[in-house]
Write a protein that holds these residues in place. Structure first.
Motif, PDB file in Angstrom:
ATOM      1  N   GLY A  83     113.005  61.282  81.598  1.00 31.97           N
ATOM      2  CA  GLY A  83     113.174  60.076  82.389  1.00 31.97           C
ATOM      3  C   GLY A  83     113.110  60.395  83.869  1.00 31.97           C
ATOM      4  O   GLY A  83     112.760  61.508  84.270  1.00 31.97           O
ATOM      5  N   LEU A 123     115.268  59.255  87.721  1.00 28.04           N
ATOM      6  CA  LEU A 123     116.353  58.537  88.388  1.00 28.04           C
ATOM      7  C   LEU A 123     116.008  58.432  89.860  1.00 28.04           C
ATOM      8  O   LEU A 123     115.736  59.444  90.523  1.00 28.04           O
ATOM      9  CB  LEU A 123     117.693  59.259  88.230  1.00 28.04           C
ATOM     10  N   SER A 124     115.991  57.200  90.363  1.00 30.32           N
ATOM     11  CA  SER A 124     115.651  56.951  91.763  1.00 30.32           C
ATOM     12  C   SER A 124     116.865  56.461  92.538  1.00 30.32           C
ATOM     13  O   SER A 124     117.884  56.078  91.950  1.00 30.32           O
ATOM     14  CB  SER A 124     114.542  55.892  91.846  1.00 30.32           C
ATOM     15  N   ASP A 137     117.822  53.127  91.365  1.00 26.38           N
ATOM     16  CA  ASP A 137     118.650  53.155  90.153  1.00 26.38           C
ATOM     17  C   ASP A 137     120.116  53.396  90.508  1.00 26.38           C
ATOM     18  O   ASP A 137     121.009  52.748  89.959  1.00 26.38           O
ATOM     19  CB  ASP A 137     118.176  54.263  89.200  1.00 26.38           C
ATOM     20  N   TYR A 151     121.847  56.471  82.902  1.00 29.18           N
ATOM     21  CA  TYR A 151     121.306  55.535  83.890  1.00 29.18           C
ATOM     22  C   TYR A 151     119.847  55.767  84.264  1.00 29.18           C
ATOM     23  O   TYR A 151     119.263  54.978  84.994  1.00 29.18           O
ATOM     24  CB  TYR A 151     122.169  55.568  85.154  1.00 29.18           C
ATOM     25  N   THR A 165     115.756  55.958  84.113  1.00 26.69           N
ATOM     26  CA  THR A 165     114.698  55.120  83.559  1.00 26.69           C
ATOM     27  C   THR A 165     113.917  56.001  82.590  1.00 26.69           C
ATOM     28  O   THR A 165     113.322  56.998  83.011  1.00 26.69           O
ATOM     29  CB  THR A 165     113.773  54.602  84.680  1.00 26.69           C
ATOM     30  N   LYS A 203     111.197  55.397  80.739  1.00 26.61           N
ATOM     31  CA  LYS A 203     109.735  55.293  80.737  1.00 26.61           C
ATOM     32  C   LYS A 203     109.203  55.779  82.085  1.00 26.61           C
ATOM     33  O   LYS A 203     109.438  55.159  83.119  1.00 26.61           O
ATOM     34  CB  LYS A 203     109.294  53.859  80.504  1.00 26.61           C
TER      35      LYS A 203
END
Length: 96
Positions: free
Chosen positions: A49, A51-52, A55, A75, A77, A79
Motif C-alpha cells: 500500500g 500512505l500519504s 491520508d 490506514y 491506501t 490500491k
C-alpha cells in the motif's frame, strides 16, 4: 510530459516502511525525508500500500491523536497505481 521528466525534477528516491510501524513513526519519516508519501511493503519489498500526508490528515481528523500508536497498515491506501518512466501524464491520469 512524461513520468521520466517529472522524476528528473523531483528525484527518484522512494521511501518505504513496514506495515507494523506506527502512524507516528511514519509521520516522522515523512518529515525527516521531506516527502509526501511512503510505500508500505513487506520484508520481500512487495508493495502492500501507500500512505500519504493526505491520508494522515484524514486519520487524525477522524480518530484523533490516539491513532498515532496504530499500525500504518490500518490506514494505508491498499490500491497503488504505478507507472513507467515512458508513460505520459495524460496516460497516468486515465488510470485514476
Amino acid at each position: 510530459m512524461t513520468v521520466a521528466r517529472i522524476l528528473d525534477e523531483k528525484g527518484r528516491d522512494v521511501f518505504t516502511t513496514q506495515p507494523h510501524r506506527t502512524l507516528k513513526e511514519v509521520i516522522e519519516l515523512l518529515a525527516e525525508r521531506g516527502v509526501g508519501a511512503v510505500v508500505v511493503s513487506d520484508a520481500s519489498l512487495s508493495v502492500l500500500g501507500i500512505l500519504s500526508e493526505r491520508d494522515v490528515v484524514r486519520v487524525l481528523a477522524k480518530h484523533g491523536a490516539s491513532a498515532l500508536d496504530d499500525p500504518v497498515s490500518r490506514y494505508m491506501t491498499p490500491k497503488v497505481i504505478t507507472a513507467t518512466r515512458d508513460d505520459t501524464i495524460d496516460h497516468v491520469r486515465q488510470d485514476q
